[in-house]
Enzyme design. Structure first.
Site, PDB file in Angstrom:
ATOM      1  N   SER A 118       0.839  -1.200   0.000  1.00  0.00           N
ATOM      2  CA  SER A 118       0.000   0.000   0.000  1.00  0.00           C
ATOM      3  C   SER A 118       0.880   1.257   0.000  1.00  0.00           C
ATOM      4  O   SER A 118       1.641   1.466  -0.928  1.00  0.00           O
ATOM      5  CB  SER A 118      -0.979  -0.042   1.172  1.00  0.00           C
ATOM      6  OG  SER A 118      -1.973   0.945   1.055  1.00  0.00           O
ATOM      7  N   HIS A 165      -8.681   0.457  -0.439  1.00  0.00           N
ATOM      8  CA  HIS A 165      -8.521  -0.436  -1.596  1.00  0.00           C
ATOM      9  C   HIS A 165      -9.852  -1.042  -2.044  1.00  0.00           C
ATOM     10  O   HIS A 165      -9.936  -2.199  -2.433  1.00  0.00           O
ATOM     11  CB  HIS A 165      -7.482  -1.523  -1.299  1.00  0.00           C
ATOM     12  CG  HIS A 165      -6.154  -0.950  -0.907  1.00  0.00           C
ATOM     13  ND1 HIS A 165      -5.340  -0.287  -1.799  1.00  0.00           N
ATOM     14  CD2 HIS A 165      -5.513  -0.901   0.295  1.00  0.00           C
ATOM     15  CE1 HIS A 165      -4.254   0.138  -1.164  1.00  0.00           C
ATOM     16  NE2 HIS A 165      -4.344  -0.216   0.103  1.00  0.00           N
TER      17      HIS A 165
END
Length: 381
Positions: free
Chosen positions: A155, A272
């Site tokens: 991430s 996400h």
């Protein structure tokens, strides 16, 4: 799981380029790209030059290493305490204070924990601490840095991997991380949502479980419910994210869905997933103004587990990552795929925590045998 700190440009060229940046506002473009928008009154000037980097990378290493950079969730109060004596680390945190507008180092060292845990704070904190950890590794084991041929980041850790690879410089990447974190926090506040760590049995059907959860949300009157796999961690290990009502349904029906364990994560929203769509444009805009170069080593994208190919690919994938699942398990398979008998590289987790090592252990035990965690406190802690 991730990379070294300030890119591959020479210190002199970085300093000249940063000297042409006028503020920490949205105008990160160079003067020659056109007149930047006037900065807001709260903007602080960028540091006159980037913090130096103390390492150089060999082009054709005979031995190899892989760096893994952690993401949000790895932060803890006290991180970076063991890094301040190493070259350039204090300068990095000084630069961060000017860019962010608050004392990031104090927040890392002393908290309070509830502030450090906030998305707007923990993403920059993990980013800077991870790159500072590279300085420790470079001092204690410079060959590990010199022979690094691949990097990946989880991430927000992907930004650190790209800085290490020379694709983006430290200062501009940190500003992009700041914009990203603020946009994700704002998106999280639009609707009650979250993330749920799930360990399933082999027969668990995650997509079907998410479909059932969305149908449940519709029965409660939730329009266009979101529930999807947000992180592929390791075999039978997933993080599912979406509307809070969907996650509640999954927990309440975990046995029927063949989930052995479900654990809510201490995050502010459904990262996400489609619920982050409103965060995409602010990040896209800042990445348009940031200079991006082709990575000088292999850097793997969270979106599909494949290597970045060029500058435009980096920009596209970093934005797409916000609303796409992190395919970490697939990335590890891509990095560590070997013919039988071929040796594995040395792997270094560079940053706070050991979560990426734990996922590597579950995905590839042979690769894990050459794994090392670079401490961000002290080795005595």
């Amino acid at each position: 799981m991730l990379t070294p700190v300030l890119g591959n440009m020479s210190a002199a060229s970085r300093g000249k380029r940063l000297g042409s940046l006028l503020s920490l506002s949205r105008s990160l473009a160079h003067n020659q790209r056109g007149s930047p928008d006037p900065p807001p009154e709260t903007s602080a000037p960028l540091p006159d030059r980037e913090p130096e980097r103390s390492w150089k990378r060999r082009k054709d290493p005979s031995s190899r290493s892989v760096f893994l950079f952690p993401g949000q969730g790895s932060q803890f109060v006290g991180m970076a305490r063991g890094l301040l004596k190493y070259p350039n680390v204090k300068e990095m945190f000084d630069a961060a204070q000017k860019i962010l507008g608050y004392d990031l180092l104090s927040l890392c060292l002393q908290g309070p924990e509830e502030e450090l845990m906030k998305t707007v704070h923990c993403q920059p904190a993990v980013f800077v601490t991870s790159l500072a950890a590279v300085e420790r590794l470079n001092r204690e084991n410079p060959m590990a840095v010199e022979t690094c041929v691949a990097a990946a980041g989880f991430s927000v850790g992907e930004f650190a991997a790209l800085v290490f690879s020379g694709a983006i410089n430290f200062t501009e990447a940190l500003y992009a991380v700041k914009v990203r974190a603020e946009a994700m926090q704002k998106a999280s506040e639009l609707t009650p949502s979250g993330m749920l760590s799930v360990i399933g049995r082999r027969q668990a059907q995650y997509k079907y479980a998410c479909l059932q959860a969305k149908e449940h949300c519709k029965s409660l009157g939730v329009e266009e419910p979101v529930c999807s796999v947000a992180n592929y961690l390791f075999p039978d290990g997933r993080v599912i994210a979406g509307h809070q009502q969907a996650l509640d349904f999954l927990q309440q029906n975990s046995r029927r869905l063949d989930f052995m364990r479900t654990t809510p994560l201490p995050v502010s929203g459904a990262f996400h997933t489609e619920l982050m769509a409103s965060a995409a444009e602010p990040l896209r805009e800042v990445l348009r103004q940031v200079e991006v170069r082709r990575p000088e080593i292999s850097v793997y994208s969270n979106v599909d587990g494949k290597r970045y190919m060029n500058e435009s690919h980096v920009r596209r994938q970093l934005v797409k990552q916000l609303v796409s699942p992190v395919k970490w398990e697939q990335t590890l398979h891509e990095i560590y795929e070997r013919t039988q008998g071929e040796r594995f590289p040395q792997t270094y987790e560079v940053g706070p925590g050991k979560q990426l090592g734990a996922t590597l252990q579950k995905c590839n035990m042979k690769a894990f045998k050459t794994y090392t965690n670079v401490q961000v406190t002290t080795y005595e802690d």
